[in-house]
Design an enzyme around this catalytic site. Structure first.
Site, PDB file in Angstrom:
ATOM      1  N   LYS A  53       0.801  -1.211  -0.100  1.00 41.51           N
ATOM      2  CA  LYS A  53       0.303  -0.359  -0.256  1.00 41.51           C
ATOM      3  C   LYS A  53       0.926   0.839   0.005  1.00 41.51           C
ATOM      4  O   LYS A  53       2.031   1.465   0.486  1.00 41.51           O
ATOM      5  CB  LYS A  53      -0.643   0.079   0.770  1.00 41.51           C
ATOM      6  CG  LYS A  53      -2.407   0.753   0.970  1.00 41.51           C
ATOM      7  CD  LYS A  53      -2.901   0.555   2.436  1.00 41.51           C
ATOM      8  CE  LYS A  53      -4.343   1.386   2.309  1.00 41.51           C
ATOM      9  NZ  LYS A  53      -5.012   0.650   4.330  1.00 41.51           N
TER      10      LYS A  53
HETATM   11  C1  E4P Z   1      -7.994   1.788   3.480  1.00 51.25           C
HETATM   12  O1  E4P Z   1      -7.577   1.391   2.659  1.00 51.25           O
HETATM   13  C2  E4P Z   1      -7.812   2.780   4.898  1.00 51.25           C
HETATM   14  O2  E4P Z   1      -7.265   2.330   5.595  1.00 51.25           O
HETATM   15  C3  E4P Z   1      -9.009   3.645   4.941  1.00 51.25           C
HETATM   16  O3  E4P Z   1     -10.246   2.938   4.536  1.00 51.25           O
HETATM   17  C4  E4P Z   1      -8.455   4.818   6.141  1.00 51.25           C
HETATM   18  O4  E4P Z   1      -9.845   5.297   5.819  1.00 51.25           O
HETATM   19  P1  E4P Z   1     -10.871   5.934   7.059  1.00 51.25           P
HETATM   20  O5  E4P Z   1      -9.311   5.560   8.768  1.00 51.25           O
HETATM   21  O6  E4P Z   1     -11.141   6.634   7.284  1.00 51.25           O
HETATM   22  O7  E4P Z   1     -11.721   4.722   7.865  1.00 51.25           O
END
Ligand code: E4P
Length: 226
Positions: free
Chosen positions: A83
């Site tokens: 990622k």
């Molecule tokens: C996605 O891969 C992220 O880890 C995640 O959805 C982060 O977003 P949030 O903190 O708004 O949930």
């Protein structure tokens, strides 16, 4: 549409995997920090629970560093997906990792043009952040539809992995907008099952069942009689 869980909490991952509907996992540095455990221990456990794509985020800000971390993540387990935040150095790294057949998930995407660049760099997944986008006053679904339209029109194979999901409606919208994957926290996966009319209907059926004489078919089934 595939369903991923967005957490590093292994008890939640184990429970969701047991439901039989889980296709993969996304983690991020915040999720890893919340476990309070060593990074590698958490990863080892997650990979042992889910046999599907598991995103692990890099933390370097330069392409060299991201590539080095990405290679290490890819070596850690064949199901690993690297990622990478969407930024110039990140997309340079994604291009290099993709030429090495290392799968990538370009994260922190807040515009359709960022999604276009990620696809050009060879990203396996793009993660548009839906709820955070809504919180900023934008329409998260228009955003997903724009990315879908761009990828379909130009034939990009990058998969749309809708992230930052906080409501059931956002999941429904992702289904209708043609997202390939939706990742969400454990409580959201649970919420997808819930409906008050299902609960009320089930309570009524079970209440009525008490009026039926003992059913041999079921008592034998519970006793293991074939
Ligand atoms: C996605 O891969 C992220 O880890 C995640 O959805 C982060 O977003 P949030 O903190 O708004 O949930």
């Amino acid at each position: 549409m595939q369903l991923f869980i967005d957490t590093a909490k292994v008890d939640e991952i184990r429970t969701a995997a047991d439901w039989g509907i889980l296709d993969g996992v996304t983690t991020n540095p915040t999720h890893i920090a919340a476990t309070g455990r060593p990074f590698e221990d958490v990863l080892r456990e997650i990979f042992s629970i889910v046999d599907g794509p598991i995103s692990v985020e890099t933390v370097s800000l330069d392409a060299e560093g991201i590539v080095a971390e990405g290679r290490a993540i890819a070596r850690f387990h064949p199901n690993a997906v690297v990622k990478v935040p969407v930024m110039i150095e990140g997309l340079k790294a994604v291009k290099r990792l993709s030429t090495e057949n290392i799968r990538t998930n370009v994260t922190l995407c807040f515009s359709a043009t960022q999604a276009f660049l990620a696809a050009k760099a060879g990203a396996t997944y793009i993660s548009p952040f839906i709820h955070r986008k809504e919180l900023a006053g934008d329409d998260g679904m228009v955003f997903v539809r724009q990315i879908r339209a761009i990828y379909d029109r130009y034939g990009y194979k990058t998969k749309i992995l809708a992230a930052s999901i906080r409501t059931v409606k956002e999941v429904l919208d992702c289904l209708l907008a043609g997202a390939d994957v939706c990742t969400m926290p454990f409580d959201m996966l649970q919420a997808l099952y819930k409906h008050s009319m299902t609960d009320a209907g089930l309570a009524m059926f079970l209440d009525d069942w008490k009026k039926v004489p003992p059913a041999k078919l079921f008592t034998e089934a519970h006793a293991g009689v074939h």
